[in-house]
Design a protein around this motif. Structure first.
Motif, short mmCIF file in Angstrom:
data_model
loop_
_atom_site.label_atom_id
_atom_site.label_comp_id
_atom_site.label_asym_id
_atom_site.label_seq_id
_atom_site.Cartn_x
_atom_site.Cartn_y
_atom_site.Cartn_z
N PRO A 99 -4.35 50.11 38.42
CA PRO A 99 -5.69 49.53 38.49
C PRO A 99 -5.71 48.06 38.90
CG PRO A 99 -5.00 49.76 36.21
CD PRO A 99 -3.94 50.42 37.04
N GLY A 121 -8.47 52.69 40.43
CA GLY A 121 -8.04 53.29 39.19
C GLY A 121 -8.47 54.73 39.08
N ARG A 122 -7.81 55.46 38.22
CA ARG A 122 -8.11 56.86 37.95
C ARG A 122 -8.10 57.71 39.22
NH1 ARG A 122 -12.89 56.52 33.39
NH2 ARG A 122 -13.80 54.96 34.75
N ARG A 239 -4.72 51.37 27.31
CA ARG A 239 -4.16 50.75 28.50
C ARG A 239 -5.27 50.58 29.53
NH1 ARG A 239 -3.02 54.45 32.64
NH2 ARG A 239 -3.34 56.64 32.04
N LEU A 241 -7.27 51.26 32.73
CA LEU A 241 -7.47 52.44 33.57
C LEU A 241 -8.10 52.11 34.92
CD1 LEU A 241 -8.90 55.01 30.99
CD2 LEU A 241 -6.52 54.70 31.68
N GLU A 242 -8.96 51.11 34.96
CA GLU A 242 -9.73 50.86 36.17
C GLU A 242 -10.16 49.40 36.24
OE1 GLU A 242 -14.12 52.17 37.56
OE2 GLU A 242 -12.72 53.84 37.33
N ASP A 264 -7.27 55.65 26.59
CA ASP A 264 -6.01 56.18 26.08
C ASP A 264 -5.82 57.62 26.53
OD1 ASP A 264 -7.58 57.79 24.41
OD2 ASP A 264 -7.39 56.44 22.70
N TRP A 269 -12.41 55.95 26.28
CA TRP A 269 -12.42 54.79 27.17
C TRP A 269 -13.66 53.95 26.91
CZ3 TRP A 269 -16.22 54.64 31.20
CH2 TRP A 269 -16.92 55.83 31.39
#
Length: 347
Positions: A99, A121-122, A239, A241-242, A264, A269
């Motif tokens: 990300p 991200g993702r 953590r 993610l984006e 997680d 999120w």
């Protein structure tokens, strides 16, 4: 993804009106007009603008202000992210996995844009460009299904036509269009490399013009997705993610807003978003504590505070899923702003 704002706005309107709505035209108009207002707020003629805020979404609908003579338009390079180290090759497994990195370059598409929203991200990376004479969105993904899941963000008649074959550089692809008044919204989809899928949404007169524009996207470099803050406190197992950030070409206020999504492995999120707002916070400090900051509730699922000319919000639901208020306050307690909002290279 791009649907976060659309979904939240649609939910709000359905709650109030009791029926289904199509938020796409409203969102596009609000994003463009709201960003112009925020970037030009310091140049407004006193008493010349009326503004209205839509509750819960932080979308501003307003008549755009007048730019002062000391707030010129910057070169298109002001919309670019800082460069990242790259060997000039984009690998499918890397796209949308980090990300902090965008694996494409769209310098050639920025000339007509006033704002650029970068997101990564993702599993997907994208940039959306907006301006008075041109709008476009480019997305790069590891699977075609991720592109299929993107919600349309540019306005059209909602009558997509049949797909036809097209060439983007040396690669084959498909293109289709959706009528939009006197112009057409073209969608060009192709594979710039095996295992990668790309799509450009852009207004063009012909299919060849749209394909030519798509061919100007490059995949031989990388850029850092940066926001003017860090999150030093993560939930257990959490953590990044984006990342997403919107930059403008105003010399005075080049940062518009930025977001980080934290989550997680269980699917929880939350989103932390900072929006530039030099006027501060008329509502005053809140009655909750988050590290060194005072925070207040905005509705039942949003926590809000003001830090260094930015409205900072933590979305627990709507733009998040599953985190508690206490966990949101812990994340906000670790919010650390950058020293200079106008220098992305220092973030």
């Amino acid at each position: 993804m791009f649907s976060d704002l659309d979904e939240q706005l649609a939910a709000t309107l359905r709650h109030r009106a009791g029926g289904d709505v199509d938020p796409a035209p409203i969102v596009e108009h609000a994003r463009y007009r709201g960003r112009r207002l925020r970037l030009r707020r310091r140049g407004l003629i006193a008493g010349g603008v009326a503004a209205a805020c839509v509750a819960l979404t932080s979308v501003v609908l307003a008549i755009p202000g007048v730019r002062s003579t000391d707030d010129p338009i910057m070169p298109a390079a002001a919309l670019m992210l800082p460069e990242a180290q790259s060997d000039g090759t984009v690998r499918p497994e890397e796209v949308g996995a980090d990300p902090a990195t965008v694996h494409f370059t769209t310098d050639a598409l920025l000339n007509d844009a006033e704002y650029a929203t970068w997101r990564t991200g993702r599993g997907i990376e994208s940039v959306e460009l907006q301006g008075p004479s041109g709008q476009a969105r480019f997305a790069l993904a590891r699977t075609e299904a991720l592109l299929n899941g993107l919600q349309q963000t540019l306005s059209s008649a909602g009558r997509p036509q049949a797909r036809t074959e097209v060439r983007v550089g040396a690669r084959s692809g498909v293109a289709w269009f959706d009528p939009s008044g006197d112009r057409k919204l073209w969608f060009v989809r192709w594979q710039p490399a095996d295992g990668l899928w790309a799509q450009l949404d852009t207004y063009a007169t012909t299919r060849d013009e749209a394909a030519g524009t798509a061919g100007r996207v490059r995949f031989d470099g990388a850029h850092r997705c940066v926001v003017p803050f860090r999150l030093e406190s993560m939930p257990p197992g959490g953590r990044l993610l984006e990342c997403s950030v919107t930059l403008g070409r105003s010399a005075r206020d080049s940062f518009v807003d930025g977001s980080l999504v934290v989550g997680d492995a269980s699917g929880r999120w939350l989103t932390v978003r900072a929006q530039f707002s030099p006027a501060g916070d008329e509502a005053g400090p809140g009655d909750l504590a988050a590290g060194p900051y005072r925070v207040r509730r905005q509705g039942s699922d949003v926590l809000k505070m003001v830090v260094k000319s930015c409205h900072v919000e933590a979305f627990l639901k709507g733009w998040g899923n599953g985190y508690t208020e206490a966990e949101g306050l812990a994340v906000l307690g670790g919010y650390r702003p950058a020293r200079d909002l106008d220098r992305p290279d220092t973030w």
